[in-house]
Design an enzyme around this catalytic site. Sequence first.
Site, short mmCIF file in Angstrom:
data_model
loop_
_atom_site.label_atom_id
_atom_site.label_comp_id
_atom_site.label_asym_id
_atom_site.label_seq_id
_atom_site.Cartn_x
_atom_site.Cartn_y
_atom_site.Cartn_z
N GLY A 9 0.83 -1.19 0.00
CA GLY A 9 0.00 0.00 0.00
C GLY A 9 0.87 1.25 0.00
N PHE A 10 1.66 1.39 1.06
CA PHE A 10 2.63 2.48 1.19
C PHE A 10 1.97 3.85 1.17
CE2 PHE A 10 4.66 -0.99 -1.36
CZ PHE A 10 5.30 -1.58 -0.29
N GLY B 237 1.16 -6.19 4.47
CA GLY B 237 2.47 -6.82 4.49
C GLY B 237 3.20 -6.63 5.79
N VAL C 116 6.66 0.96 13.51
CA VAL C 116 7.92 0.53 12.91
C VAL C 116 7.91 0.57 11.39
CG1 VAL C 116 8.45 -0.92 14.89
CG2 VAL C 116 7.27 -1.92 12.93
N GLU D 237 7.63 2.94 9.01
CA GLU D 237 8.16 4.00 8.17
C GLU D 237 9.52 4.51 8.60
OE1 GLU D 237 4.54 6.65 6.92
OE2 GLU D 237 3.98 5.57 8.72
#
Lengths: 752, 163
Positions: A249-250, A478, A715, A717
């Site tokens: 996704g990010f 993920g 955790v 980014e």
Amino acid sequence: MSDIALTSAPAHLRHGSSIGQPLTRRDGPLKVTGEARYAADNHPPGMLFAVLAVSTVARGRVLGFDLAAAKGHPGVVEVMTPVNRPPLAGDPDGKESPFAFRMDVLQNDRVRYPQQPVAVVIAETLEAATEGAALLAPRYEAEPARVGLDGAEPFAPKVVGAGNPASARHGDVESGLRAASHRLEATYETPAQYHNAMEPHAIVAAWDGDTLSIDTPSQGMALTQARIAGLFGIPPAGITIRSPFLGGGFGSKGLLNGPQVLGILAARLVGRPVKLVLRREQMYGPVGHRAPTRQTIRMGTDAGGAFTAIANQARTATSTFDDFIEPAADVAHALYATPALLTGHDAVRLDTGTPMFMRAPGEAPGSIALESAVDEMAEACGMDPLAFRLKNYAEVEPSSGRPFSSKALRECYAQGAERFGWSRRPLAPRRMRDEAGLLVGWGMGTAIFPALMFAGHARAVLKADGTGVVETGAHDMGQGAWTALAQIAADGLGLPLDRIEFRSGHSALPDAGLAGGSAHTATAGVAIDRAGADAIAKLAGLATRDRRSPLFGAGNAGVVARDGRLHRRDDEARSEGYADILARAGLGEIEGRGTGAADPAAQAAFAMHAHGAVFAEVKVDPEFGQVRCTRLVGAFAAGRVVNPRMVRSQYKGGMVWGVSFALHEQAVTDGRTGRVMNANLAEYHVPVNADVPSLEAILVHEHDPHVNPLGIKGVGEIAITGTAGAVANAVWHATGVRCRHFPIGLEQLIGV
Amino acid sequence: MGLSIALTVNGAPHRVELEDPRVTLLDLLRERLHLTGTKKGCDRGQCGACTVLLDGRRTNACLALVAAHDGADVLTIEGLASGGELHPVQAAFIAHDALQCGFCTPGQIMSAVGLIAEGHAGNDPERVREGMSGNLCRCGAYAGITEAVLDAQGRLARGSEAA
């Protein structure tokens, strides 16, 4: 095994204390066998294929299509254009909330960026829909494209990022700079970047009357559901979203986007289920990106190397029709001690899709610039970069004066430096070569990311057979939510993991909050933990009020839940199983509810951030200027670690993104047409396996009693920050060349 | 125009009647045979997410036209485990956390199986990294992927020695 419930437990499991165990991914068996069902893997009966036709110009108007050619192609069922698009109840250009971004869903003939959807072709086969879209051959009235950070008149945004003030000031920067013994003024440029999740955006939409069922990857099902409800004028409860797995996704799948709505509209138009999947190049327009930045940093130190002032004025870009301002300068707010700090932003409006949150928005481009400048400042002071950072270690948050809720950054520096061998680093550049004659350089950077929380909810049920069910509509892109949240759920109910069923990834479950801001484990985790505690409290109430229970009279606070039994705290030999308590009370189940959200009092009192230190080695070919990052060691402290195996993977993945930021990825825009010239995975470079030979992530212990009841920071980014600058600084140490334009390419280093 | 194509997919014979010569092996697997484990990431041979073994060779299924592969033998991620037991590469991917979102994972695993069969990489991590570099992973699980391939290769080598 259904796609929304994972019930199997891995073998190495410590009953009663799941949190902290390095369990393997519970969704691993599905993902390695091809059984995990992603959105585009769905194929309801009667489904048609929809393919977007997208604009080839950056600005202008669509004059017309060759509709006859498209409709005449065998297999094409319908072509959707602004003329026949079904009506919407809500305005796609509306701004009902800060999280509602304007979208292009064929509301008119305007083109406001390249790759904007201008029509949708719906066909019996994917091949026919694809060909039909090509045959449409839109005709345009094109206007000149506005391109680049100097391509338009800058304006002062009201807010940046997710609503932060556009500027911040603490102390007097100008007098701090005047008083400085060493000064630096330097400008750093970072490019536009595209999320490029491996899974293209996809939706399978099916209407049944006015109820809607969709499969689509989402980092925010509740917000998506609400926006669809508003646009289509239907109740949120009539919309079912399934998103058990996201193929990455990010940030690009956080909020509802135009192509998703077009898939829903196409299904409406033809009265059949429709699948719409973006082609890779179509992901370079309507689904967000990270805007370019130009950051001018000014710094001063006294003779001993202590900062007297830090300032960053950042220029960035947004679209012509909506605002997302990359908050690049803000990363300086919490990192280094300084008596004077000034940050500000301005922006230009370009003919692009609207930028969007992209992994470490603001922090990533801000960090590479700041960490590069800090390295330059250390050099100016004649100091080792680690010694310089320790000299300027922030004991309180410099912008606010608040103490940190926890900060194990010193330990990160120490453990990372020890593991990397930093003490053997020569101070001057160009002092190291490998056996092949390549220049070798070592650099470092500090990592930081705020510990955020959204609001999330969960439900926990203890059943008559002594097992549990825990539900929250979480999103696993993920990061390992299926595993980590289930571990929290098991501990919350005092049950071994194999005796709970954890349900997630579905909009009918309680809203777990947005999976963004590295806040999902904390938000959903606390909600799950509270729901478990609520159920246990009710169960304890039943037992301690019942004369027939061995726990009678223990009081609610006097029992411990462990391994499916309640024990008296003062006499653990006295205990009773959950099933027995429920059976005697004649109950089939008992339900608990919980909410996770930030505590405003704690937020006011403390600055909350995760920290880390990253050390990088690069090798540079002195003739060709080719750079390779050969070794990375990162040490990170982010509060409690729910699953060290998954956390380590998050850090390593973030470090790969840091390498990518420093050395690989950038979107290149054609100045004449405004189009991205490298809108594909061959020319938009992301690291391949051979680009990251050695990665090590160290988990530094940190206890945080303030950040939330579980002590969890994020955790996902943080590891981009620090890493990108460390690589850039290693390039200087190898070559003696300061590269201030990213990514660093061989054109900047050839012949050094 | 009708085409009648014979394929063996995961050991099972298929007779595919194609009305359209444009169908790629990837779209055939996903949309007509409903074997959706093989993923589409780019549709132009740049990302490796669609890697299958075509007549034993690693192949980007998005670049293979079905019409050009009459009689071919195709192995996809769905055909790798046998009798409910994971292939050593699949097990190693879980053990080494060689995946995050999982979308590139079927392609990575098929590529790893092909790489090991090719026998060029040996136990050299650098050659494994090179040999796996046709498969992008945006989550950045590369360290685990390399460890998993080396681990599985060792297990397979020991297994074949024992046999």
